[in-house]
Design a protein around this motif. Structure first.
Motif, PDB file in Angstrom:
ATOM      1  N   ARG A   1      -1.451   5.872  -4.544  1.00  0.00           N
ATOM      2  CA  ARG A   1      -1.657   5.694  -3.189  1.00  0.00           C
ATOM      3  C   ARG A   1      -0.517   6.059  -2.322  1.00  0.00           C
ATOM      4  O   ARG A   1      -0.255   5.848  -1.381  1.00  0.00           O
ATOM      5  CB  ARG A   1      -2.487   4.460  -2.889  1.00  0.00           C
ATOM      6  CG  ARG A   1      -3.776   4.197  -3.617  1.00  0.00           C
ATOM      7  CD  ARG A   1      -4.305   2.855  -3.465  1.00  0.00           C
ATOM      8  NE  ARG A   1      -5.523   2.605  -3.782  1.00  0.00           N
ATOM      9  CZ  ARG A   1      -5.915   2.500  -5.148  1.00  0.00           C
ATOM     10  NH1 ARG A   1      -5.273   2.557  -6.026  1.00  0.00           N
ATOM     11  NH2 ARG A   1      -7.341   2.602  -5.341  1.00  0.00           N
TER      12      ARG A   1
ATOM     13  N   ILE B   1       2.758   4.357  -2.496  1.00  0.00           N
ATOM     14  CA  ILE B   1       3.616   3.514  -2.333  1.00  0.00           C
ATOM     15  C   ILE B   1       4.448   3.528  -3.526  1.00  0.00           C
ATOM     16  O   ILE B   1       4.084   3.287  -4.700  1.00  0.00           O
ATOM     17  CB  ILE B   1       2.735   2.079  -2.386  1.00  0.00           C
ATOM     18  CG1 ILE B   1       1.755   2.095  -1.077  1.00  0.00           C
ATOM     19  CG2 ILE B   1       3.968   0.875  -2.085  1.00  0.00           C
ATOM     20  CD1 ILE B   1       2.308   2.233   0.284  1.00  0.00           C
TER      21      ILE B   1
ATOM     22  N   SER C   1       5.036  -4.785   4.883  1.00  0.00           N
ATOM     23  CA  SER C   1       4.571  -3.614   5.807  1.00  0.00           C
ATOM     24  C   SER C   1       3.131  -3.337   5.682  1.00  0.00           C
ATOM     25  O   SER C   1       2.355  -3.522   4.681  1.00  0.00           O
ATOM     26  CB  SER C   1       5.322  -2.354   5.275  1.00  0.00           C
ATOM     27  OG  SER C   1       4.761  -1.967   4.025  1.00  0.00           O
TER      28      SER C   1
ATOM     29  N   PRO D   1       1.384  -0.574   5.513  1.00  0.00           N
ATOM     30  CA  PRO D   1       0.963   0.460   4.493  1.00  0.00           C
ATOM     31  C   PRO D   1       0.606  -0.160   2.969  1.00  0.00           C
ATOM     32  O   PRO D   1      -0.119   0.058   2.450  1.00  0.00           O
ATOM     33  CB  PRO D   1       1.979   1.511   4.451  1.00  0.00           C
ATOM     34  CG  PRO D   1       2.688   1.434   5.941  1.00  0.00           C
ATOM     35  CD  PRO D   1       2.521   0.082   6.234  1.00  0.00           C
TER      36      PRO D   1
ATOM     37  N   ALA E   1      -2.364  -2.471   3.424  1.00  0.00           N
ATOM     38  CA  ALA E   1      -3.733  -1.875   3.436  1.00  0.00           C
ATOM     39  C   ALA E   1      -3.879  -1.249   1.976  1.00  0.00           C
ATOM     40  O   ALA E   1      -5.080  -1.370   1.472  1.00  0.00           O
ATOM     41  CB  ALA E   1      -3.611  -0.730   4.326  1.00  0.00           C
ATOM     42  N   THR E   2      -2.799  -0.762   1.373  1.00  0.00           N
ATOM     43  CA  THR E   2      -2.853  -0.310  -0.099  1.00  0.00           C
ATOM     44  C   THR E   2      -3.205  -1.429  -1.040  1.00  0.00           C
ATOM     45  O   THR E   2      -4.185  -1.357  -1.866  1.00  0.00           O
ATOM     46  CB  THR E   2      -1.706   0.287  -0.397  1.00  0.00           C
ATOM     47  OG1 THR E   2      -1.352   1.340   0.403  1.00  0.00           O
ATOM     48  CG2 THR E   2      -1.700   0.659  -1.935  1.00  0.00           C
TER      49      THR E   2
ATOM     50  N   ASP F   1      -6.883  -1.961  -0.590  1.00  0.00           N
ATOM     51  CA  ASP F   1      -7.788  -0.835  -1.328  1.00  0.00           C
ATOM     52  C   ASP F   1      -7.911  -1.016  -2.480  1.00  0.00           C
ATOM     53  O   ASP F   1      -8.889  -0.825  -3.370  1.00  0.00           O
ATOM     54  CB  ASP F   1      -7.186   0.314  -0.902  1.00  0.00           C
ATOM     55  CG  ASP F   1      -7.836   1.644  -1.295  1.00  0.00           C
ATOM     56  OD1 ASP F   1      -9.038   1.619  -1.169  1.00  0.00           O
ATOM     57  OD2 ASP F   1      -7.277   2.413  -1.831  1.00  0.00           O
TER      58      ASP F   1
END
Length: 108
Positions: free
Chosen positions: A33, A35, A54, A56, A59-60, A63
């Protein structure tokens, strides 16, 4: 009334619920993804409680684990007892503050 806010980082629990038990199992999902974190960074993320994270990465993780930030971070708040104001006078018990007189008796 002041409130104390606390939180619990549940990454390890959610990983275990989805059959991921090691950092090595999480690393490929993160890199898929976009990262890029070292294994030591991911280990600290899994085993500790992050002070900063962070969006991102958050959110990752959501997910990957198919969860929401609320599932990942369990928060709680409680009221603290009110502190006395500076002007609140409390009677002082002077008898409790005075030392007791020592009585000397002759040895014998």
């Amino acid at each position: 009334m002041p409130r104390q806010i606390s939180y619990r980082w549940r990454l390890r629990e959610l990983m275990a619920a989805r059959g991921m038990f090691t950092v090595a199992e999480l690393l490929p999902h993160l890199s898929e993804r976009g990262i890029t974190l070292s294994s030591s960074q991911v280990h600290r993320l899994v085993s500790g409680i992050p002070e900063r994270l962070s969006l991102p990465v958050l959110a990752t993780l959501c997910d990957i684990l198919d969860c929401t930030p609320t599932d990942l971070i369990a928060t709680s708040a409680q009221n603290l007892p009110a502190r006395r104001a500076a002007g609140d006078e409390v009677p002082i018990n002077l008898a409790a503050r005075r030392p007791t007189r020592v009585r000397l008796t002759p040895e014998g």
